[in-house]
Design an enzyme around this catalytic site. Sequence first.
Site, PDB file in Angstrom:
ATOM      1  N   ASP A 174       0.855  -1.185   0.000  1.00  6.21           N
ATOM      2  CA  ASP A 174       0.000   0.000   0.000  1.00  6.21           C
ATOM      3  C   ASP A 174       0.894   1.239   0.000  1.00  6.21           C
ATOM      4  O   ASP A 174       1.909   1.265   0.700  1.00  6.21           O
ATOM      5  CB  ASP A 174      -0.854  -0.043   1.283  1.00  6.21           C
ATOM      6  N   ASN A 208      -2.992  12.619  -3.103  1.00  5.83           N
ATOM      7  CA  ASN A 208      -3.971  13.083  -4.096  1.00  5.83           C
ATOM      8  C   ASN A 208      -4.545  14.441  -3.723  1.00  5.83           C
ATOM      9  O   ASN A 208      -4.707  15.314  -4.576  1.00  5.83           O
ATOM     10  CB  ASN A 208      -5.116  12.066  -4.218  1.00  5.83           C
ATOM     11  N   ASP A 212      -1.842   9.850 -10.362  1.00  2.20           N
ATOM     12  CA  ASP A 212      -1.666   8.811 -11.384  1.00  2.20           C
ATOM     13  C   ASP A 212      -0.181   8.628 -11.717  1.00  2.20           C
ATOM     14  O   ASP A 212       0.294   7.507 -11.898  1.00  2.20           O
ATOM     15  CB  ASP A 212      -2.427   9.191 -12.667  1.00  2.20           C
ATOM     16  N   GLU A 221      -4.560   2.262  -4.610  1.00  7.37           N
ATOM     17  CA  GLU A 221      -3.110   2.354  -4.389  1.00  7.37           C
ATOM     18  C   GLU A 221      -2.555   1.045  -3.814  1.00  7.37           C
ATOM     19  O   GLU A 221      -1.490   1.021  -3.216  1.00  7.37           O
ATOM     20  CB  GLU A 221      -2.777   3.543  -3.492  1.00  7.37           C
TER      21      GLU A 221
END
Lengths: 237, 125
Positions: A109, A117, A126, A153
């Site tokens: 993770d 983000n 991205d 993720e």
Amino acid sequence: MNIRSLYLEEEAVLKRAEGLLMSQQCFSLDVYRELYEEYRKLLKQMKTLVNVADLTQAELKTLSEELGKVSRIDGLTELYNRRYFREIFLHTWQQAVEEKDILSLLMIDIDYFKKYNDTYGHLQGDECLKAVAAEFQRAVGHPEDFVARFGGEEFVILLPHSDAEAAIDVAKRLLQNIENLCMEHSASPFGQRVTISVGIACRCPTSDVKPNTLLDEADQALYKAKAAGRNCFKLYV
Amino acid sequence: MDNLKIERTKSTPYIFFDAASGRLRVEGESYPENVVKFYTPVLDWLHGYFAEGADNITLEFKVAYFNSSTSKVFMTIFDLLEEYVTTGRMIEVVWICDRDNDVSIECGEEFKEEVEQLSFRIEAC
């Protein structure tokens, strides 16, 4: 000429040839020439038909292969997707049961990715996923090692024929590679850099154990890595 | 003579034969379950059209995908047209395809080789 039958002309040629044979009479060269010309024309037509069919088949084969490839790949990271991971995982599990072999699974993770983000926007998010995915792929050593995006993720790495020691080596490489990336993450407490947490599970599968068990164990190990403060790996014991 | 119009379906092309202008169009995909059944009215119309002394005809094919039975019918049509060309009629076939679709262009070239006197033009656009 009409097409009451698709092969009307071919059938007509056959019928005429049969008629001539049955009559058991000598027939002139002109009759023979006429039949020959018709046969030649139809043969040419058949060759065209086969060529056109081959062209179409080749195109369909290419498209089918491309489609097969696309359906296995995660469009963003170009790693394998979860659907294909599931297929490979079940196959590898079954193989390990039959061969009494060991296999390991890493669940990974990206730490504080939601904050990443929120800070940098989804487009940069991205880019982060792509960069991290490339490092994961670089970190595995064997052709059979299988890296996939599990969703969001989260990533998984399946290591067939690998014990805990080998899996820990891969986990260390993953952490090191991501650290070396030095990808800025101002909202992260780890030197304002992007980091990851890794959960490792290792098993000799048996037929009485469900494959999902290994996934659950890797997930639990990942949870422990996060609970331990993130930017580390934990082995399920 | 009445025009021939057949609406397009998933597996059969749109057919519009305009009797007055002599512009005949086949457009779409062609893999009918029963190719003979689908194309019989098309061939019948063409026979009737020529029987009425039609001249100066352009037959446009814009067919992106077709099965083998369809290509057999196409060649039957080209054969029919070739027969009428030898009687002095002005007939042109235009094979229209996407310029990026190499397969369609190559198929057009295959058909073009099939005909001798009939004008067969490949238009990649």
